[in-house]
Design a protein around this motif. Structure first.
Motif, PDB file in Angstrom:
ATOM      1  N   LYS A  25       0.797  -1.225   0.000  1.00  0.00           N
ATOM      2  CA  LYS A  25       0.000   0.000   0.000  1.00  0.00           C
ATOM      3  C   LYS A  25       0.830   1.276   0.000  1.00  0.00           C
ATOM      4  CE  LYS A  25      -0.670   0.052   4.990  1.00  0.00           C
ATOM      5  NZ  LYS A  25      -1.630   0.000   6.065  1.00  0.00           N
ATOM      6  N   ASN A  26       2.081   1.196   0.425  1.00  0.00           N
ATOM      7  CA  ASN A  26       2.939   2.381   0.431  1.00  0.00           C
ATOM      8  C   ASN A  26       3.618   2.613  -0.916  1.00  0.00           C
ATOM      9  OD1 ASN A  26       2.330   2.837   3.129  1.00  0.00           O
ATOM     10  ND2 ASN A  26       4.025   1.579   3.830  1.00  0.00           N
ATOM     11  N   GLY A  27       3.403   1.718  -1.858  1.00  0.00           N
ATOM     12  CA  GLY A  27       4.019   1.871  -3.180  1.00  0.00           C
ATOM     13  C   GLY A  27       5.515   1.687  -3.099  1.00  0.00           C
ATOM     14  N   MET A  28       6.227   2.435  -3.931  1.00  0.00           N
ATOM     15  CA  MET A  28       7.688   2.337  -3.963  1.00  0.00           C
ATOM     16  C   MET A  28       8.278   3.171  -2.837  1.00  0.00           C
ATOM     17  SD  MET A  28       8.090   0.319  -6.409  1.00  0.00           S
ATOM     18  CE  MET A  28       9.848   0.354  -6.470  1.00  0.00           C
ATOM     19  N   SER A  29       9.198   2.577  -2.103  1.00  0.00           N
ATOM     20  CA  SER A  29       9.883   3.302  -1.043  1.00  0.00           C
ATOM     21  C   SER A  29      11.376   3.026  -1.165  1.00  0.00           C
ATOM     22  CB  SER A  29       9.375   2.859   0.331  1.00  0.00           C
ATOM     23  OG  SER A  29       9.701   1.503   0.561  1.00  0.00           O
ATOM     24  N   GLU A  30      12.168   3.796  -0.453  1.00  0.00           N
ATOM     25  CA  GLU A  30      13.617   3.601  -0.489  1.00  0.00           C
ATOM     26  C   GLU A  30      14.003   2.233   0.064  1.00  0.00           C
ATOM     27  OE1 GLU A  30      16.166   6.724   0.895  1.00  0.00           O
ATOM     28  OE2 GLU A  30      14.767   8.260   0.207  1.00  0.00           O
ATOM     29  N   GLU A  31      13.240   1.742   1.047  1.00  0.00           N
ATOM     30  CA  GLU A  31      13.523   0.432   1.619  1.00  0.00           C
ATOM     31  C   GLU A  31      13.351  -0.669   0.576  1.00  0.00           C
ATOM     32  OE1 GLU A  31      10.864   2.231   3.462  1.00  0.00           O
ATOM     33  OE2 GLU A  31      12.427   3.309   4.508  1.00  0.00           O
ATOM     34  N   ILE A  32      12.299  -0.567  -0.230  1.00  0.00           N
ATOM     35  CA  ILE A  32      12.047  -1.579  -1.260  1.00  0.00           C
ATOM     36  C   ILE A  32      13.142  -1.532  -2.323  1.00  0.00           C
ATOM     37  CG2 ILE A  32      10.478  -2.260  -3.122  1.00  0.00           C
ATOM     38  CD1 ILE A  32       8.169  -1.517  -1.283  1.00  0.00           C
ATOM     39  N   VAL A  33      13.549  -0.333  -2.717  1.00  0.00           N
ATOM     40  CA  VAL A  33      14.623  -0.202  -3.709  1.00  0.00           C
ATOM     41  C   VAL A  33      15.919  -0.786  -3.155  1.00  0.00           C
ATOM     42  CG1 VAL A  33      16.031   1.433  -5.019  1.00  0.00           C
ATOM     43  CG2 VAL A  33      13.567   1.788  -4.824  1.00  0.00           C
ATOM     44  N   GLY A  48       9.342 -10.634  -7.802  1.00  0.00           N
ATOM     45  CA  GLY A  48       8.633  -9.713  -6.933  1.00  0.00           C
ATOM     46  C   GLY A  48       7.139  -9.769  -7.178  1.00  0.00           C
ATOM     47  N   LYS A  49       6.393  -9.175  -6.268  1.00  0.00           N
ATOM     48  CA  LYS A  49       4.940  -9.166  -6.379  1.00  0.00           C
ATOM     49  C   LYS A  49       4.405  -7.822  -5.916  1.00  0.00           C
ATOM     50  CE  LYS A  49       0.805 -11.586  -4.929  1.00  0.00           C
ATOM     51  NZ  LYS A  49       0.243 -12.782  -4.301  1.00  0.00           N
ATOM     52  N   VAL A  50       3.360  -7.378  -6.606  1.00  0.00           N
ATOM     53  CA  VAL A  50       2.666  -6.153  -6.212  1.00  0.00           C
ATOM     54  C   VAL A  50       1.307  -6.570  -5.659  1.00  0.00           C
ATOM     55  CG1 VAL A  50       1.646  -4.002  -7.034  1.00  0.00           C
ATOM     56  CG2 VAL A  50       3.834  -4.750  -7.937  1.00  0.00           C
ATOM     57  N   LEU A  51       0.982  -6.100  -4.476  1.00  0.00           N
ATOM     58  CA  LEU A  51      -0.322  -6.381  -3.895  1.00  0.00           C
ATOM     59  C   LEU A  51      -1.324  -5.433  -4.547  1.00  0.00           C
ATOM     60  CD1 LEU A  51       0.859  -6.679  -0.190  1.00  0.00           C
ATOM     61  CD2 LEU A  51       0.510  -8.516  -1.841  1.00  0.00           C
ATOM     62  N   PRO A  56      -0.757   1.525  -4.951  1.00  0.00           N
ATOM     63  CA  PRO A  56      -1.132   2.616  -5.858  1.00  0.00           C
ATOM     64  C   PRO A  56      -0.500   2.493  -7.245  1.00  0.00           C
ATOM     65  CG  PRO A  56       0.528   3.382  -4.312  1.00  0.00           C
ATOM     66  CD  PRO A  56       0.170   1.975  -3.913  1.00  0.00           C
ATOM     67  N   ILE A  57       0.419   1.536  -7.441  1.00  0.00           N
ATOM     68  CA  ILE A  57       1.065   1.385  -8.747  1.00  0.00           C
ATOM     69  C   ILE A  57       0.815  -0.021  -9.293  1.00  0.00           C
ATOM     70  CG2 ILE A  57       2.844   3.106  -8.280  1.00  0.00           C
ATOM     71  CD1 ILE A  57       4.788   0.864  -7.723  1.00  0.00           C
ATOM     72  N   THR A  58       0.924  -0.144 -10.606  1.00  0.00           N
ATOM     73  CA  THR A  58       0.709  -1.433 -11.268  1.00  0.00           C
ATOM     74  C   THR A  58       1.989  -2.271 -11.196  1.00  0.00           C
ATOM     75  OG1 THR A  58       1.455  -0.684 -13.434  1.00  0.00           O
ATOM     76  CG2 THR A  58      -0.883  -0.328 -12.895  1.00  0.00           C
ATOM     77  N   PRO A  59       1.873  -3.571 -11.416  1.00  0.00           N
ATOM     78  CA  PRO A  59       3.076  -4.407 -11.438  1.00  0.00           C
ATOM     79  C   PRO A  59       4.081  -3.961 -12.502  1.00  0.00           C
ATOM     80  CG  PRO A  59       1.133  -5.773 -11.199  1.00  0.00           C
ATOM     81  CD  PRO A  59       0.647  -4.383 -11.444  1.00  0.00           C
ATOM     82  N   ARG A  60       3.612  -3.545 -13.674  1.00  0.00           N
ATOM     83  CA  ARG A  60       4.518  -3.072 -14.732  1.00  0.00           C
ATOM     84  C   ARG A  60       5.276  -1.827 -14.265  1.00  0.00           C
ATOM     85  NH1 ARG A  60       7.340  -4.800 -18.802  1.00  0.00           N
ATOM     86  NH2 ARG A  60       5.600  -6.095 -19.425  1.00  0.00           N
TER      87      ARG A  60
END
Length: 102
Positions: A25-33, A48-51, A56-60
């Motif tokens: 739900k937080n989308g892309m964050s520095e921790e994920i990168v 990887g997987k997008v919930l 707020p962003i698509t898997p692509r």
């Protein structure tokens, strides 16, 4: 740039891999990168997987963003999952098939 033969080879390898990067739900964050960059350095190929219910962003978009941030290549995006590849600078584990020269 990966050829279609190299992508197919990487897809076949990734089918047995566990999903290690989750975008929520937080989308892309520095921790994920950072987590993605560390995982790519250790493994070269990650899944990887997008919930999609909460993100707020698509898997692509997630795959393209992570690839751009880490210098990786998007191997595939199917449904809510994606696969990224980045060759290790020293002692690569995965040996890609040679690209055909024309």
């Amino acid at each position: 740039m990966l050829t279609s033969k190299q992508r197919a080879y990487l897809r076949s390898l990734a089918s047995d891999y566990d999903t290690i990067v989750m975008v929520g739900k937080n989308g892309m964050s520095e921790e994920i990168v950072k987590q993605t960059a560390d995982a790519l350095l250790a493994r070269e190929l990650i899944k990887g997987k997008v919930l999609v219910e909460t993100s707020p962003i698509t898997p692509r978009e997630a795959a393209e963003s992570l690839a751009a941030s880490t210098g990786a290549e998007v191997v595939q995006v199917i449904g809510s999952k994606f696969v990224l590849y980045k060759r290790k600078p020293k002692d690569p584990v995965i040996v890609l098939p040679k690209a055909n020269k024309k």
